[in-house]
Scaffold this active site. Structure first.
Site, short mmCIF file in Angstrom:
data_model
loop_
_atom_site.label_atom_id
_atom_site.label_comp_id
_atom_site.label_asym_id
_atom_site.label_seq_id
_atom_site.Cartn_x
_atom_site.Cartn_y
_atom_site.Cartn_z
N LYS A 198 39.37 61.19 30.28
CA LYS A 198 38.77 61.77 31.48
C LYS A 198 39.88 62.16 32.45
O LYS A 198 40.57 61.31 33.01
CB LYS A 198 37.84 60.78 32.18
CG LYS A 198 36.98 61.50 33.22
CD LYS A 198 36.70 60.71 34.49
CE LYS A 198 37.86 60.54 35.40
NZ LYS A 198 38.19 61.73 36.21
N GLY B 271 47.44 56.18 37.35
CA GLY B 271 46.95 56.62 38.66
C GLY B 271 47.43 55.68 39.75
O GLY B 271 48.45 54.99 39.60
N SER B 272 46.67 55.62 40.81
CA SER B 272 47.12 54.87 41.99
C SER B 272 46.91 53.36 41.82
O SER B 272 46.08 52.93 41.01
CB SER B 272 46.36 55.36 43.22
OG SER B 272 44.98 55.09 43.04
N THR C 149 43.16 52.37 42.61
CA THR C 149 42.20 52.58 41.51
C THR C 149 42.51 51.61 40.37
O THR C 149 41.59 51.09 39.72
CB THR C 149 42.24 54.04 41.01
OG1 THR C 149 42.10 54.90 42.13
CG2 THR C 149 41.15 54.33 40.02
N GLY C 150 43.79 51.35 40.13
CA GLY C 150 44.18 50.41 39.07
C GLY C 150 43.54 49.05 39.28
O GLY C 150 43.10 48.39 38.32
N GLU D 55 49.36 52.19 34.42
CA GLU D 55 50.60 52.86 34.87
C GLU D 55 50.33 53.32 36.30
O GLU D 55 49.66 54.33 36.51
CB GLU D 55 50.91 54.06 33.97
CG GLU D 55 51.21 53.71 32.53
CD GLU D 55 52.54 53.00 32.36
OE1 GLU D 55 53.32 52.93 33.33
OE2 GLU D 55 52.79 52.50 31.26
N CYS E 285 55.57 59.72 39.75
CA CYS E 285 55.50 58.26 39.95
C CYS E 285 56.89 57.66 40.07
O CYS E 285 57.10 56.73 40.86
CB CYS E 285 54.71 57.61 38.83
SG CYS E 285 55.29 58.04 37.19
N GLU F 65 53.98 54.29 49.17
CA GLU F 65 54.34 55.42 48.29
C GLU F 65 53.84 56.70 48.96
O GLU F 65 52.64 56.91 49.07
CB GLU F 65 53.65 55.25 46.93
CG GLU F 65 53.95 56.39 45.99
CD GLU F 65 53.10 56.36 44.71
OE1 GLU F 65 51.89 56.12 44.78
OE2 GLU F 65 53.68 56.59 43.65
#
Ligand code: NAD
Length: 467
Positions: free
Chosen positions: A167, A218-219, A222-223, A240, A274, A371
């Site tokens: 996705k 992703g961020s 969300t992780g 990651e 990243c 970040e």
């Protein structure tokens, strides 16, 4: 009818709804993207499960599939690169590189062996450890390297004997859908499924009981949601996530040579990488010289639409990221930051923000502690090696870090003391495409890449036979 379709059970299909994908350089709609309904999500996951029941093929067969995908992508490199620049914003040369890396990765992966270890083999017993695929993988990708990261997840899942439902980010779904179209006739039905939609469809995918593991890029925020969702039925996760990566420049370097490399380490892809340099620590004796050189390089950058061959830096990918950069810069300025170049968003259409170099702020200011993921770089001075190591390590994140020094041994000693997953001494890149990639602390869990990526997509099985 949209130009792009999802890939479910070997068929290209539309959803009942769609959403617009916007070109960040023009703010114009590139195309409509299908939205996967809950029923289509169900079909994709079921197809992935059934494909495994039918067999994922031998390792040699899977190698052949991946090599065929590499050839197909390579044959369509220009088309994919153009689309990538339109949906992501990066200059066309960088988009072309991203597609080349994906092709290279597909071919390189096929050189790896999947380990089988014999722990004991004698008159009494044989004990072996093999790697078993996990099952259906949910691959969730971000918007900064949408094509490469989707290919990476597909490669590692398939090569290890799994199936996958990918996705992509709603900001950059089109090149991933294009990937589905290209591989449709190569990959057996159901082994790779690609569905698009917003964050909610991602949340439903990771919760699905038939999904065995989640490979997420992703961020950090969300992780954490994904880790919580995975905990319910103990799905395996590879996360990651973001970083607040530091570069340390010691006082003995050749400033001109190093500044050029560090500059592009910070500003390539408009800072949306990243492992981009997000805070730059310079030893005090050469601080002003490095600052001046970085500003000089910034002033040579040509900001514009990535489709223009002269452009060296494109726009930010989306309005949220654009507003975040402005917010972080305004906050730093309110706390005394001096802006040496850039600093003002470009007028007119597009999320353009020039390369911006800032001094006069230290830790405790959001631009240093968070970040930023955009083209605003703070430069900080330090005096002692121990001091800078402490400042770099004093972060909740630990993805990568860079050390620059003529004294290579000292660079390595510093690198060994940094709490990050990836250290690069006197180089802007990892000098092997088969190295593990991932972070310490809140920058992630697990590793992608090389044999470590295979380990993340498999479980160890110990087989003990008594003679
Ligand atoms: P994001 O976390 O907002 O979104 C990433 C993906 O997750 C998207 O596909 C999104 O639709 C999906 N998603 C959002 N909420 C979800 C949920 N609750 N459940 C399941 N899926 C959900 O990240 P982003 O803004 O697209 O990407 C930027 C971030 O990615 C930065 O922090 C960057 O550092 C990080 N990143 C990390 C790496 C790495 O390898 N460590 C590589 C690239 C980007």
């Amino acid at each position: 009818m949209n130009s792009y379709a999802m890939l479910i059970n070997g068929q290209l299909c539309q959803g009942t709804e769609s959403f617009a994908v916007v070109n960040p350089a023009t703010e114009e709609v590139i195309d409509q993207c299908p939205v996967a309904s809950v029923e289509l999500l169900e079909q994709a996951v079921t197809a992935a499960k059934t494909a495994l029941a039918n067999g994922a093929g031998t390792l040699e067969q899977r190698r052949e599939l991946l090599r065929a995908c590499a050839d197909k992508i390579e044959a369509h490199q220009e088309e994919i690169s153009q689309l990538l620049t339109q949906e992501q914003g990066k200059p066309i040369s960088q988009a072309t590189n991203e597609v080349s890396w994906a092709v290279g990765l597909l071919r390189k992966q096929c050189e790896l062996e999947i380990s089988k270890k014999v722990l004991r083999d004698d008159a009494e017993a044989q004990v072996t450890v093999t790697r078993k695929p996990l099952g259906v993988i949910a691959g969730i990708t971000p918007w900064n390297f949408p094509f490469y990261i989707a290919v990476h997840k597909m490669v590692e899942a398939l090569y290890s004997g799994n199936s996958i439902v990918i996705k992509p980010s709603p900001h950059t779904p089109l090149t991933t859908l294009k990937l589905g179209e290209l591989i449709q006739e190569i990959i057996p039905a159901g082994l790779v499924n690609i569905i698009s939609g917003d964050n909610d469809i991602g949340a439903l995918l990771v919760k699905h009981p038939k999904v065995a593991a989640i490979s997420f890029t992703g961020s950090v925020a969300t992780g954490k949601h994904i880790a919580a969702a995975a905990a319910v039925d103990l799905k395996r996760v590879t996360l990651e996530l973001g970083g607040n990566d530091a570069a340390i420049i010691l006082g003995d370097v050749d400033v001109k040579e190093v500044a050029e490399k560090v500059f592009w380490n910070a500003f390539s892809n408009c800072g949306q990488i990243c492992v981009a340099v997000k805070r730059l620590y310079v030893q005090r004796g050469i601080y002003n010289e490095v600052l001046d050189e970085m500003v000089r390089i910034a002033e040579t950058v040509k900001v514009g639409n990535g489709l223009d061959a002269k452009t060296t830096m494109g726009p930010l990918n989306n309005v949220m990221q654009y507003e975040r950069i402005i917010e972080l810069l305004n906050d730093a300025k309110a706390q005394g930051a001096k802006v040496h170049c850039g600093g003002v968003a470009q007028e007119g259409a597009g999320y353009f923000f020039p390369p911006t170099i800032v001094s006069g702020v230290e830790e405790g200011v959001r631009l240093i502690d968070e970040e930023q993921f955009g083209p605003v770089l703070p430069i900080l001075a330090f005096d002692e090696v121990d001091e800078v190591i402490e400042r770099v390590n004093n972060s909740s994140m630990g993805l990568s870090a860079y050390v620059w020094s003529k004294d290579k041994d000292l660079g390595v000693q510093i690198g060994n003391r940094l709490e990050v997953g990836i250290v690069r001494v006197n180089t802007p890149t990892t000098e092997s495409s088969l190295a593990p990639f991932g972070g310490m602390k809140q920058s992630g869990i697990g590793r992608e890449g090389g044999v470590w990526g295979i380990d993340s997509m498999t479980d160890a099985q110990t087989l003990s036979v008594k003679h």
